[in-house]
Design a protein around this motif. Structure first.
Motif, mmCIF file in Angstrom:
data_model
loop_
_atom_site.group_PDB
_atom_site.id
_atom_site.type_symbol
_atom_site.label_atom_id
_atom_site.label_comp_id
_atom_site.label_asym_id
_atom_site.label_seq_id
_atom_site.Cartn_x
_atom_site.Cartn_y
_atom_site.Cartn_z
ATOM 1 N N GLN A 1 -15.964 17.857 -3.896
ATOM 2 C CA GLN A 1 -14.686 18.538 -4.112
ATOM 3 C C GLN A 1 -13.704 17.580 -4.799
ATOM 4 O OE1 GLN A 1 -14.599 21.773 -3.581
ATOM 5 N NE2 GLN A 1 -16.663 21.661 -2.725
ATOM 6 N N VAL A 2 -13.605 17.692 -6.101
ATOM 7 C CA VAL A 2 -12.821 16.736 -6.887
ATOM 8 C C VAL A 2 -11.440 17.267 -7.249
ATOM 9 C CG1 VAL A 2 -14.977 15.844 -7.873
ATOM 10 C CG2 VAL A 2 -13.635 17.510 -9.167
ATOM 11 N N PHE A 3 -11.167 18.540 -6.976
ATOM 12 C CA PHE A 3 -9.993 19.192 -7.547
ATOM 13 C C PHE A 3 -8.696 18.458 -7.238
ATOM 14 C CE2 PHE A 3 -6.432 22.188 -7.192
ATOM 15 C CZ PHE A 3 -6.413 22.711 -8.466
ATOM 16 N N LEU B 1 -5.968 16.095 -9.928
ATOM 17 C CA LEU B 1 -4.728 16.664 -10.440
ATOM 18 C C LEU B 1 -3.833 15.598 -11.068
ATOM 19 C CD1 LEU B 1 -3.976 19.089 -7.492
ATOM 20 C CD2 LEU B 1 -4.348 19.788 -9.863
ATOM 21 N N ASP B 2 -3.686 14.470 -10.403
ATOM 22 C CA ASP B 2 -2.837 13.395 -10.909
ATOM 23 C C ASP B 2 -3.474 12.677 -12.080
ATOM 24 O OD1 ASP B 2 -0.233 12.639 -10.261
ATOM 25 O OD2 ASP B 2 -0.797 12.150 -8.209
ATOM 26 N N LEU B 3 -4.779 12.473 -12.000
ATOM 27 C CA LEU B 3 -5.497 11.643 -12.958
ATOM 28 C C LEU B 3 -6.879 12.219 -13.164
ATOM 29 C CD1 LEU B 3 -5.339 8.872 -14.509
ATOM 30 C CD2 LEU B 3 -6.486 7.885 -12.509
ATOM 31 N N CYS B 4 -7.256 12.450 -14.411
ATOM 32 C CA CYS B 4 -8.560 13.048 -14.702
ATOM 33 C C CYS B 4 -9.675 12.102 -14.263
ATOM 34 C CB CYS B 4 -8.680 13.340 -16.192
ATOM 35 S SG CYS B 4 -10.153 14.288 -16.611
ATOM 36 N N LEU B 5 -10.535 12.560 -13.356
ATOM 37 C CA LEU B 5 -11.587 11.724 -12.793
ATOM 38 C C LEU B 5 -12.981 12.211 -13.182
ATOM 39 C CD1 LEU B 5 -10.077 11.103 -9.244
ATOM 40 C CD2 LEU B 5 -10.117 9.523 -11.185
ATOM 41 N N VAL B 6 -13.023 13.058 -14.185
ATOM 42 C CA VAL B 6 -14.294 13.520 -14.740
ATOM 43 C C VAL B 6 -14.291 13.155 -16.216
ATOM 44 C CG1 VAL B 6 -15.823 15.486 -15.106
ATOM 45 C CG2 VAL B 6 -14.358 15.414 -13.079
ATOM 46 N N SER B 7 -15.388 12.595 -16.683
ATOM 47 C CA SER B 7 -15.451 12.113 -18.065
ATOM 48 C C SER B 7 -16.400 12.973 -18.887
ATOM 49 C CB SER B 7 -15.935 10.659 -18.080
ATOM 50 O OG SER B 7 -16.255 10.250 -19.393
ATOM 51 N N PRO B 8 -15.972 13.455 -20.065
ATOM 52 C CA PRO B 8 -16.867 14.270 -20.891
ATOM 53 C C PRO B 8 -18.199 13.596 -21.183
ATOM 54 C CG PRO B 8 -14.633 14.373 -21.749
ATOM 55 C CD PRO B 8 -14.620 13.338 -20.667
ATOM 56 N N SER B 9 -18.173 12.311 -21.500
ATOM 57 C CA SER B 9 -19.409 11.616 -21.868
ATOM 58 C C SER B 9 -20.362 11.439 -20.700
ATOM 59 C CB SER B 9 -19.082 10.243 -22.471
ATOM 60 O OG SER B 9 -18.402 10.380 -23.698
ATOM 61 N N PRO C 1 -4.296 20.511 -27.791
ATOM 62 C CA PRO C 1 -4.712 19.463 -28.725
ATOM 63 C C PRO C 1 -5.224 18.215 -28.022
ATOM 64 C CG PRO C 1 -2.324 19.534 -28.580
ATOM 65 C CD PRO C 1 -2.832 20.695 -27.770
ATOM 66 N N ALA C 2 -4.924 18.073 -26.738
ATOM 67 C CA ALA C 2 -5.388 16.946 -25.923
ATOM 68 C C ALA C 2 -5.393 17.406 -24.472
ATOM 69 C CB ALA C 2 -4.482 15.728 -26.102
ATOM 70 N N CYS C 3 -6.000 16.597 -23.596
ATOM 71 C CA CYS C 3 -6.116 16.931 -22.164
ATOM 72 C C CYS C 3 -6.940 18.193 -21.946
ATOM 73 C CB CYS C 3 -4.748 17.073 -21.504
ATOM 74 S SG CYS C 3 -3.707 15.605 -21.669
ATOM 75 N N GLU C 4 -7.728 18.572 -22.935
ATOM 76 C CA GLU C 4 -8.585 19.746 -22.813
ATOM 77 C C GLU C 4 -9.674 19.544 -21.765
ATOM 78 O OE1 GLU C 4 -10.869 16.887 -24.647
ATOM 79 O OE2 GLU C 4 -8.841 17.437 -25.223
ATOM 80 N N ASP C 5 -10.095 18.282 -21.580
ATOM 81 C CA ASP C 5 -11.097 18.017 -20.557
ATOM 82 C C ASP C 5 -10.477 18.122 -19.160
ATOM 83 O OD1 ASP C 5 -9.604 15.747 -21.261
ATOM 84 O OD2 ASP C 5 -11.176 14.364 -20.668
ATOM 85 N N TYR C 6 -9.294 17.552 -18.983
ATOM 86 C CA TYR C 6 -8.536 17.693 -17.733
ATOM 87 C C TYR C 6 -8.446 19.162 -17.341
ATOM 88 C CZ TYR C 6 -4.170 17.556 -14.857
ATOM 89 O OH TYR C 6 -3.205 17.702 -13.889
ATOM 90 N N TRP D 1 -12.054 20.615 -16.335
ATOM 91 C CA TRP D 1 -12.580 20.094 -15.065
ATOM 92 C C TRP D 1 -11.786 20.659 -13.885
ATOM 93 C CZ3 TRP D 1 -16.215 19.394 -17.875
ATOM 94 C CH2 TRP D 1 -16.335 18.451 -18.892
ATOM 95 N N LEU D 2 -10.486 20.883 -14.048
ATOM 96 C CA LEU D 2 -9.722 21.486 -12.960
ATOM 97 C C LEU D 2 -10.109 22.946 -12.754
ATOM 98 C CD1 LEU D 2 -6.132 19.998 -13.427
ATOM 99 C CD2 LEU D 2 -7.843 19.394 -11.704
ATOM 100 N N ARG D 3 -10.327 23.662 -13.834
ATOM 101 C CA ARG D 3 -10.740 25.058 -13.692
ATOM 102 C C ARG D 3 -12.110 25.164 -13.013
ATOM 103 N NH1 ARG D 3 -11.616 27.495 -18.563
ATOM 104 N NH2 ARG D 3 -11.014 25.786 -19.947
ATOM 105 N N ILE D 4 -12.977 24.227 -13.319
ATOM 106 C CA ILE D 4 -14.278 24.194 -12.637
ATOM 107 C C ILE D 4 -14.113 23.689 -11.206
ATOM 108 C CG2 ILE D 4 -16.513 23.021 -12.566
ATOM 109 C CD1 ILE D 4 -16.510 23.086 -15.631
ATOM 110 N N GLY D 5 -13.345 22.607 -11.041
ATOM 111 C CA GLY D 5 -13.241 21.943 -9.746
ATOM 112 C C GLY D 5 -12.594 22.782 -8.666
ATOM 113 N N CYS D 6 -11.742 23.728 -9.046
ATOM 114 C CA CYS D 6 -11.135 24.583 -8.020
ATOM 115 C C CYS D 6 -12.130 25.601 -7.479
ATOM 116 C CB CYS D 6 -9.873 25.274 -8.553
ATOM 117 S SG CYS D 6 -10.160 26.622 -9.732
ATOM 118 N N ARG D 7 -13.267 25.737 -8.152
ATOM 119 C CA ARG D 7 -14.293 26.695 -7.743
ATOM 120 C C ARG D 7 -15.571 26.047 -7.236
ATOM 121 N NH1 ARG D 7 -11.771 28.998 -12.292
ATOM 122 N NH2 ARG D 7 -11.457 31.269 -12.218
#
Length: 286
Positions: A136-138, A142-150, A170-175, A178-184
């Motif tokens: 459960q990473v959600f 929130l404060d800091l993106c802890l999932v990396s695309p690579s 244009p940026a923070c698209e990964d943040y 990952w939050l939309r996934i992580g809440c589920r």
């Protein structure tokens, strides 16, 4: 049909794309397709990619990294999807370790590996706040993106269900994703440093000014559209308030008063939201 679609988005990375591609081709697990989406490069990136006939290259007009990743996924066929940023590298066992994890855990939808960080050519140790959680990473993300695309691999079914990356960001698209996934869903961690993550260069999206503006937009979307639990909603609202106030204060210091007032009003909107409205949204998710 390859089991894994590997997607590399790139823009003006002639000096780096070769090493990224070769780190994929050097994988000891071979059941993959490699798709590089060139997002309108104006340097020699496309010329360099001609040296790799085994790589599927998809040029597109400049649309941003979200559109590039989405384009690559839509063009691929693998049941699993892995992303590699064009300034990062993989160790040779990266795909094998994650593919084995999915085969052993058929209910898992997404996982990531550990990383080795290189900043301006020197290895650095991440601070404690950058330590990746598992499961459960959600709330921690929130404060800091802890999932990396690579470092991520996910099932195609999950990516499609979530609608991919938000191309309006244009940026923070990964943040955002990952939050939309992580809440589920849980995001599992394979605690092995199988990615070499390079940072500190000027063309990184993470070096763009005003990134919190995009994180705030993502948090508003979460609060308005996602089926958050009560604790998730409270945590997201608290981070939104903090980010709005910090960003508004920065705008005021730079005499951007209209922008500052907008973000102060946005903070108040969620600070004053009646508890019954929160419960209503939780019980009736969109």
């Amino acid at each position: 049909m390859a089991e894994i679609s590997v997607i590399i988005p790139t823009f003006n990375r002639a000096g780096r794309i070769e090493k990224a591609v070769e780190s994929v081709l050097a994988q000891d697990y071979k059941d993959f397709e490699l798709i590089v989406v060139d997002d309108g490069s104006e340097d020699d990136t496309l010329e360099i990619l001609k040296n790799y006939p085994e790589v599927r290259v998809l040029p597109q007009e400049r649309q941003g990294v979200s559109a590039a990743r989405n384009h690559g996924v839509n063009a691929g066929a693998g049941a699993l999807i892995a992303f590699l940023d064009s300034d990062d590298l993989w160790l040779p066992s990266k795909l094998r370790v994650q593919a084995e994890f999915f085969n052993t855990n058929p209910d898992v939808l997404i996982c990531q590996t550990g990383e080795t960080w290189i900043r301006r050519g020197k290895r650095v140790n991440p601070r404690n706040r950058h330590e990746k959680p598992s499961g459960q990473v959600f709330e921690r993300s929130l404060d800091l993106c802890l999932v990396s695309p690579s470092a991520v691999m996910m099932r195609r079914s999950l990516f499609e269900a979530m609608g991919g990356f938000d191309e309006s960001l244009p940026a923070c698209e990964d943040y955002d994703l990952w939050l939309r996934i992580g809440c589920r869903h849980p995001v599992h961690l394979i605690d092995e440093p199988l990615v070499i993550k390079h940072g500190g260069h000027e063309d990184q999206l993470s070096a763009m000014p005003g990134l919190d503006r995009h994180r705030i937009a993502s948090l508003v979307k979460l609060l308005e559209n996602e089926p958050l639990t009560a604790s998730q909603r409270a945590a997201a609202a608290a981070v939104l308030l903090k980010k709005c106030r910090i960003y508004a204060n920065g705008c005021a210091k730079r005499n951007r008063m209209e922008e500052a007032e907008f973000y102060r009003a946005l903070a108040l909107r969620y600070e004053n939201e009646p508890p019954q409205n929160q419960a209503k949204k939780e019980n009736n998710p969109p």
